[in-house]
Design a protein around this motif. Structure first.
Motif, short mmCIF file in Angstrom:
data_model
loop_
_atom_site.label_atom_id
_atom_site.label_comp_id
_atom_site.label_asym_id
_atom_site.label_seq_id
_atom_site.Cartn_x
_atom_site.Cartn_y
_atom_site.Cartn_z
N MET A 137 32.71 50.35 21.78
CA MET A 137 32.35 48.99 22.17
C MET A 137 31.38 49.03 23.34
O MET A 137 31.56 49.80 24.28
CB MET A 137 33.60 48.20 22.58
N ILE A 138 30.35 48.22 23.27
CA ILE A 138 29.43 48.02 24.38
C ILE A 138 29.55 46.56 24.81
O ILE A 138 29.29 45.65 24.03
CB ILE A 138 27.98 48.35 23.99
N GLU A 139 29.97 46.37 26.04
CA GLU A 139 30.25 45.03 26.56
C GLU A 139 29.14 44.61 27.51
O GLU A 139 28.76 45.36 28.42
CB GLU A 139 31.59 45.04 27.29
N VAL A 140 28.60 43.42 27.31
CA VAL A 140 27.56 42.87 28.18
C VAL A 140 28.15 41.65 28.90
O VAL A 140 28.58 40.69 28.26
CB VAL A 140 26.31 42.48 27.38
N LEU A 141 28.19 41.71 30.21
CA LEU A 141 28.80 40.66 31.00
C LEU A 141 27.83 39.50 31.23
O LEU A 141 26.60 39.66 31.16
CB LEU A 141 29.27 41.21 32.35
N ARG A 142 28.39 38.35 31.56
CA ARG A 142 27.59 37.18 31.89
C ARG A 142 27.14 37.25 33.34
O ARG A 142 27.79 37.90 34.17
CB ARG A 142 28.40 35.91 31.67
N PRO A 143 26.05 36.56 33.71
CA PRO A 143 25.64 36.53 35.12
C PRO A 143 26.75 36.05 36.05
O PRO A 143 26.87 36.52 37.18
CB PRO A 143 24.45 35.57 35.12
N SER A 144 27.60 35.17 35.56
CA SER A 144 28.69 34.65 36.40
C SER A 144 29.75 35.70 36.68
O SER A 144 30.60 35.52 37.57
CB SER A 144 29.33 33.43 35.72
N ASP A 145 29.74 36.83 35.93
CA ASP A 145 30.71 37.90 36.15
C ASP A 145 30.29 38.85 37.27
O ASP A 145 31.11 39.62 37.76
CB ASP A 145 30.91 38.72 34.87
N LEU A 146 29.02 38.79 37.66
CA LEU A 146 28.51 39.77 38.61
C LEU A 146 29.20 39.72 39.97
O LEU A 146 29.49 40.79 40.54
CB LEU A 146 26.99 39.62 38.77
N PRO A 147 29.51 38.55 40.53
CA PRO A 147 30.24 38.56 41.82
C PRO A 147 31.58 39.29 41.74
O PRO A 147 31.96 39.99 42.69
CB PRO A 147 30.43 37.07 42.13
N ARG A 148 32.30 39.16 40.62
CA ARG A 148 33.56 39.89 40.48
C ARG A 148 33.31 41.39 40.38
O ARG A 148 34.08 42.20 40.93
CB ARG A 148 34.32 39.39 39.25
N ALA A 149 32.24 41.77 39.69
CA ALA A 149 31.90 43.19 39.59
C ALA A 149 31.55 43.75 40.97
O ALA A 149 31.93 44.88 41.30
CB ALA A 149 30.74 43.38 38.62
N ARG A 150 30.85 42.97 41.78
CA ARG A 150 30.52 43.42 43.13
C ARG A 150 31.79 43.63 43.95
O ARG A 150 31.91 44.62 44.69
CB ARG A 150 29.63 42.40 43.83
N ALA A 151 32.73 42.71 43.84
CA ALA A 151 33.97 42.83 44.60
C ALA A 151 34.75 44.07 44.19
O ALA A 151 35.30 44.78 45.04
CB ALA A 151 34.81 41.57 44.42
N THR A 152 34.81 44.34 42.90
CA THR A 152 35.52 45.53 42.43
C THR A 152 34.83 46.79 42.92
O THR A 152 35.47 47.74 43.36
CB THR A 152 35.62 45.55 40.90
N GLY A 153 33.51 46.80 42.83
CA GLY A 153 32.76 47.97 43.29
C GLY A 153 32.98 48.26 44.76
O GLY A 153 33.18 49.42 45.16
N ARG A 154 32.95 47.21 45.59
CA ARG A 154 33.20 47.41 47.02
C ARG A 154 34.60 47.94 47.27
O ARG A 154 34.81 48.82 48.13
CB ARG A 154 33.00 46.09 47.79
N LEU A 155 35.57 47.41 46.54
CA LEU A 155 36.95 47.88 46.71
C LEU A 155 37.06 49.36 46.39
O LEU A 155 37.65 50.13 47.17
CB LEU A 155 37.90 47.08 45.82
N VAL A 156 36.51 49.78 45.28
CA VAL A 156 36.56 51.20 44.90
C VAL A 156 35.89 52.06 45.96
O VAL A 156 36.43 53.09 46.40
CB VAL A 156 35.90 51.41 43.52
N ALA A 157 34.71 51.65 46.41
CA ALA A 157 33.98 52.43 47.41
C ALA A 157 34.75 52.50 48.72
O ALA A 157 34.81 53.56 49.36
CB ALA A 157 32.60 51.82 47.64
N ASP A 158 35.33 51.39 49.14
CA ASP A 158 36.08 51.38 50.41
C ASP A 158 37.33 52.26 50.33
O ASP A 158 37.66 52.96 51.30
CB ASP A 158 36.47 49.94 50.78
N ILE A 159 38.02 52.22 49.20
CA ILE A 159 39.20 53.08 49.05
C ILE A 159 38.79 54.55 49.11
O ILE A 159 39.43 55.37 49.77
CB ILE A 159 39.96 52.76 47.74
#
Length: 266
Positions: A1-23
Motif C-alpha cells: 500500500m502507498i498512502e498519500v496524506l492530505r495537506p490537513s494531515d501535515l501538522p499532525r505529521a510534524r508533531a509526530t516527527g518532533r516527538l520521535v526526534a525529541d525522544i
C-alpha cells in the motif's frame, strides 16, 4: 500500500516527527557508560506514554522477525545495525550505538534513527576514526537522498543518491533492508533501497511520507541474525551505523519531519 496524506494531515505529521526526534535526543543524552539497554527501553515507553502516543514496535510481528518485537526502541550496538532488540547489556565507553524509533501520534507515524559513540567515563575510550566515518557516511547519504526529494522525482533517484555516497566512501551496500513509506502505519510501500538506478521506480507526489534510512557496515554487506530472531549484525563482526529521517513530499519540495524541537527546518 502507498498512502498519500492530505495537506490537513501535515501538522499532525510534524508533531509526530518532533516527538520521535525529541525522544531520540533524550535517549542519546541518557546513553552513558553503565546505562543498560533495558533502561533505555523503559524510558522510551514512559516518554511515549506521557505524550499520549503509541509504540509501533511492541506488537510488531513481520515475517522476518520471530514473534512480536515486544520492546519500544531498537538498540543496536557495535556490530548490530538493524532491529537491535533491547537486552541486559550495560553500555561501555566507545560503544557505537544506533537507536531506531517509530511512534504513532494522533494516527500518523514517524520513524527515525541516529548513531553515536558512547563517551568515555573519566578519560576512557572514545570515538575512533572508523566509527566517526561510518556515522558521517550515513548522515551524508541521508542528506543526499533528502536533497533529491521533490514531486516528480523517482524512488530510484533517492536510492542512487544514497548508493553514490556509500560506495564513494568505500563501503559496500546491502539492499535487502532500506527505507519505506509511512503514514497511518509504520511500513508501507514504496521500498527505498540504499542503492539503485536514477529515473526508475515510483514517482513521488505531494502528501507522501518517506522514511529514508542509509546504513553501512565497515567491511561487509552480509548480515546475520541473532538467536533472538530480530537483531541483525554484520557477518564479520565489524562496526556499523544507521541514520534515518521521515520526510514529507510537499508541493514545493521536501520537509524533514524528524528534527528535534528548536532545530532549524531542513
Amino acid at each position: 500500500m502507498i498512502e498519500v496524506l492530505r495537506p490537513s494531515d501535515l501538522p499532525r505529521a510534524r508533531a509526530t516527527g518532533r516527538l520521535v526526534a525529541d525522544i531520540l535526543q533524550t535517549l542519546k543524552a541518557r546513553s552513558a557508560v553503565g546505562t543498560n539497554l533495558l533502561e533505555l527501553d523503559r524510558l522510551t515507553a514512559r516518554l511515549i506514554d506521557e505524550a499520549g502516543a503509541q509504540s509501533c514496535y511492541v506488537d510488531y510481528a513481520p515475517s522476518f522477525g520471530r514473534g512480536p518485537f515486544a520492546h519500544h526502541v531498537c538498540t543496536s550496538v557495535n556490530d548490530a545495525v538493524l532491529h537491535g532488540r533491547p537486552h541486559d547489556y550495560a553500555l561501555a565507553a566507545g560503544d557505537l550505538v544506533s537507536l531506531d524509533l517509530a511512534v504513532s501520534l494522533d494516527g500518523i507515524v514517524a520513524d527515525s534513527a541516529i548513531s553515536f559513540v558512547v563517551e568515555g567515563d573519566g578519560g576512557g575510550a572514545g570515538a575512533g576514526a572508523t566509527d566517526l566515518d561510518l556515522i558521517a557516511t550515513t548522515e551524508r547519504a541521508l542528506a543526499a537522498a533528502v536533497d533529491v526529494v521533490r514531486p516528480g522525482a523517482r524512488v530510484g533517484d533517492l536510492s542512487h543518491a544514497i548508493g553514490q555516497v556509500v560506495k564513494g566512501a568505500g563501503y559496500r551496500v546491502n539492499t535487502q533492508f532500506g527505507g519505506h513509506g509511512v503514514g497511518t502505519t509504520m511500513h508501507q510501500d514504496p521500498h527505498i533501497a540504499n542503492d539503485g538506478r536514477p529515473g526508475r521506480g515510483y514517482t513521488l507526489r505531494p502528501g507522501l511520507l518517506l522514511a529514508i534510512e542509509p546504513w553501512v557496515m565497515a567491511d561487509t554487506d552480509e548480515l546475520v541474525t541473532d538467536a533472538d530472531g530480530w537483531t541483525l549484525r554484520s557477518a564479520t563482526g565489524c562496526r556499523t551505523a544507521h541514520s534515518e529521517h521521515t520526510v514529507a513530499v510537499t508541493e514545493s519540495g521536501v520537509e524533514v519531519l524528524t528534527l528535534p524541537s528548536g532545530a532549524a527546518p531542513a
